[in-house]
Design an enzyme around this catalytic site. Structure first.
Site, mmCIF file in Angstrom:
data_model
loop_
_atom_site.group_PDB
_atom_site.id
_atom_site.type_symbol
_atom_site.label_atom_id
_atom_site.label_comp_id
_atom_site.label_asym_id
_atom_site.label_seq_id
_atom_site.Cartn_x
_atom_site.Cartn_y
_atom_site.Cartn_z
ATOM 1 N N GLY A 185 0.791 -1.255 0.050
ATOM 2 C CA GLY A 185 -0.162 -0.159 0.056
ATOM 3 C C GLY A 185 0.935 1.081 -0.111
ATOM 4 O O GLY A 185 0.468 2.332 -0.045
ATOM 5 N N ALA A 213 3.340 -7.486 -8.210
ATOM 6 C CA ALA A 213 2.271 -6.623 -7.651
ATOM 7 C C ALA A 213 1.078 -7.190 -7.917
ATOM 8 O O ALA A 213 0.692 -7.699 -8.822
ATOM 9 C CB ALA A 213 2.688 -5.358 -8.223
ATOM 10 N N SER A 216 -0.584 -2.650 -6.773
ATOM 11 C CA SER A 216 0.622 -1.859 -6.763
ATOM 12 C C SER A 216 1.225 -1.563 -8.083
ATOM 13 O O SER A 216 1.314 -2.539 -8.821
ATOM 14 C CB SER A 216 1.464 -1.993 -5.561
ATOM 15 O OG SER A 216 2.383 -3.016 -5.930
ATOM 16 N N THR A 220 8.353 -6.426 -4.954
ATOM 17 C CA THR A 220 9.905 -6.810 -4.918
ATOM 18 C C THR A 220 10.383 -7.384 -6.405
ATOM 19 O O THR A 220 11.319 -7.064 -6.692
ATOM 20 C CB THR A 220 10.126 -7.299 -3.668
ATOM 21 O OG1 THR A 220 9.904 -6.570 -2.506
ATOM 22 C CG2 THR A 220 11.617 -7.838 -3.553
ATOM 23 N N ASP A 273 -7.736 -6.813 -1.785
ATOM 24 C CA ASP A 273 -6.729 -7.594 -1.080
ATOM 25 C C ASP A 273 -7.122 -7.638 0.478
ATOM 26 O O ASP A 273 -6.703 -6.753 1.520
ATOM 27 C CB ASP A 273 -5.374 -6.633 -1.088
ATOM 28 C CG ASP A 273 -4.240 -7.257 -0.626
ATOM 29 O OD1 ASP A 273 -4.260 -8.434 -0.536
ATOM 30 O OD2 ASP A 273 -2.994 -6.416 -0.391
ATOM 31 N N SER A 281 -1.921 -15.500 2.837
ATOM 32 C CA SER A 281 -0.870 -15.406 1.445
ATOM 33 C C SER A 281 0.535 -15.258 2.133
ATOM 34 O O SER A 281 1.273 -15.883 1.504
ATOM 35 C CB SER A 281 -1.246 -14.222 0.490
ATOM 36 O OG SER A 281 -0.363 -13.811 -0.453
#
Length: 519
Positions: A185, A213, A216, A220, A273, A281
């Site tokens: 977020g 993602a 977003s 990473t 989400d 998750s």
């Protein structure tokens, strides 16, 4: 036995044809409308079929075509994922039949009605999802049901265990295997790419596997992919980690909690989400990757996922409860989520920020550096030989000395450094300040949306480069940020969104919201 009953001996065979279509985490089969088996079996578009080739089989969703150039009447076309999963060569004869109905959908319907599900219910649902027995519509029903009818902490535990059990699990045979995760977020929050090389340079094992993602403009894995391969098999991942004490990889190919990747493929376009799904998750991925100790970053801010301390504490309790049940030592850290971390939003821009910090560039974003050091320090303190409060100084020494940069380069080389990394999008425009004053608010969601509209993360060079942060003075007409994109349509979408709302609020300094963070 069951397979023989499902695919009868009297069925005619079809020749496999590889159809070059990426259906992203969904097995799709293509049948010609004039196919004799299609007509005899009464298949319909979106029917589920079972495909059997020798000792291999898969479940796929049927698409019906009328073009012989795609698939001929005597052929069975398979999407890229389905073809790879079946493992058969083009032209091999296979049999097809109706797939059995996913009985676990009965539990999904009960969840839609607000019921509390059992451990066996979640095991059945996750098993069917991992086995590709659900259509995308059925997966969406499950995702929405668990978002609307929030999971209690026992259900989160059941879902976590079911997701871990759906795939492979790594054992590192070491007493301390560290990992970290941010609940997300906050755009630009690429601390993992700094924490891993710092911790690995210290000698602590930190195999970081990340999802791409969801909602977003970069994760990473998306950002690390700017530098090197992240699509790594379990065997190769283990070799890299044993040699370098760390990695930064995508967990999809490693088959770690594969049901989670399928769920994410539906959550992403829905923009969902939910709290229970999120915890399951995260923890399922960490357990499958062999973690024994986990640091969880929960940012709080007016436009973060978590906006109030009470919600953060509630989430902390769920993480700690489930972590205790599954044998994972968890520490929660609450951080400042009032604005993006670093200056770049989008894979290439975020990768730039990471390298500037690792290279100790005087122009590197100080907030990214300080947060990464704080997180790395807390992880180092999992080591019983490091006393509480000493971790930050050790992490800072590793970064300042260049050991972290050296370790990052070794990890990049081990994973497969890209000779021609992606570049920034060639199309760019600046967004000016509407007034003179102080930046008193930055909307994380809006900035992420602008970067997403510009093409990130699919287009690695797209994104937003921030020129101003909270508390900065700005003059009317001065640039607040620059938007990069590759294609005219995406540039136009982002430009329209910026014209509607830039995400920046200009006012007087006393109106800057207070930060709520752990000490």
């Amino acid at each position: 036995m069951m397979r023989e009953a499902t695919v009868g001996a009297n069925h005619n065979a079809l020749a496999v044809r590889r159809v070059g279509i990426d259906t992203y985490r969904e097995n799709v089969a293509y049948l010609h409308r004039d196919c004799a088996i299609y007509r005899a079996e009464g298949f319909q578009a979106l029917s589920k079929i079972e495909v059997v080739s020798l000792d291999q089989h898969l479940i796929a969703t049927v698409n019906v075509v009328d073009d012989d150039a795609i698939v001929a009447p005597g052929e069975l076309g398979l999407s890229e994922q389905a073809f790879a999963q079946l493992g058969a060569s083009a032209g091999v004869m296979v049999k097809v039949a109706h797939a059995g109905r996913a009985l676990s959908m009965n539990a999904v319907r009960r969840k839609i009605a607000g019921a509390r599900l059992t451990a066996q219910d979640y095991k059945n649902i996750v098993g069917d999802i991992a086995g590709n027995r659900y259509t995308k519509t059925e997966i969406a029903a499950f995702v929405v049901a668990t978002a609307q009818n929030e999971l209690d902490r026992e259900e989160v535990f059941y879902l976590t265990e079911a997701m871990v059990g759906s795939g492979d699990r790594i054992s590192w045979r070491e007493p301390l295997v560290a990992d970290k995760h941010c609940i997300g977020g906050i755009p630009g929050n690429r601390t993992s790419m700094l924490v891993v090389p710092i911790v690995a340079a210290h000698g602590m094992l930190m195999p970081k596997t990340s999802s791409r993602a969801i909602t977003s403009p970069a994760g990473t894995a998306d950002t690390m992919e700017v530098f090197c391969d992240v699509d790594i098999s379990i065997d190769r991942l283990q070799e890299i980690v044993q040699a370098q004490r760390g990695c930064l990889a995508w967990g999809g190919k490693a088959q770690l909690s594969p049901a989670d990747d399928i769920l994410i493929s539906v959550e992403r376009p829905l923009g969902i989400d939910s709290r229970g799904q999120m915890v399951a998750s995260i923890l399922s991925k960490k357990l499958a990757a062999g973690a024994t100790h986990l640091l969880v970053d929960i940012p709080i801010g007016p436009s973060a996922k978590v906006r109030h301390m009470a919600d953060a504490q509630s989430l902390r309790k769920i993480f700690e409860y489930v972590g205790d049940r599954v044998g994972l030592q968890i520490e929660i850290i609450i951080t400042d989520g009032r604005q993006p971390i670093g200056r770049g939003i989008g894979p290439v821009l975020e990768a730039r920020d990471v390298m500037m910090v690792l290279q100790n560039d005087p122009l590197a974003p100080i907030d990214l550096r300080q947060k990464a050091l704080r997180l790395a320090g807390r992880i180092l303190e999992f080591d019983p030989d490091i006393r509480g409060g000493q971790g930050y100084a050790i992490a800072r020494d590793i970064l300042d000395s260049g050991r972290a940069l050296n370790k990052m380069n070794l990890i990049i080389d081990a994973q497969g450094r890209h000779k021609n990394p992606p570049m920034l999008g060639e199309r760019a425009f600046d967004v000016p300040s509407p007034a003179t004053g102080i930046v008193i608010a930055i909307d994380n969601l809006q900035l992420a949306r602008i970067a997403h509209y510009a093409g990130a993360p699919m287009e690695k060079g797209a994104g937003v480069d921030l020129f101003k942060k909270l508390g900065d003075a700005v003059n009317e007409g001065e640039s607040l940020f620059r938007v990069y994109s590759r294609y005219p349509a995406e540039q136009n979408f982002a430009h329209e969104l910026c014209n509607d709302q830039s995400g920046f609020t200009i006012g007087s300094a006393e109106l800057i919201p207070k930060a709520f963070v752990d000490s």
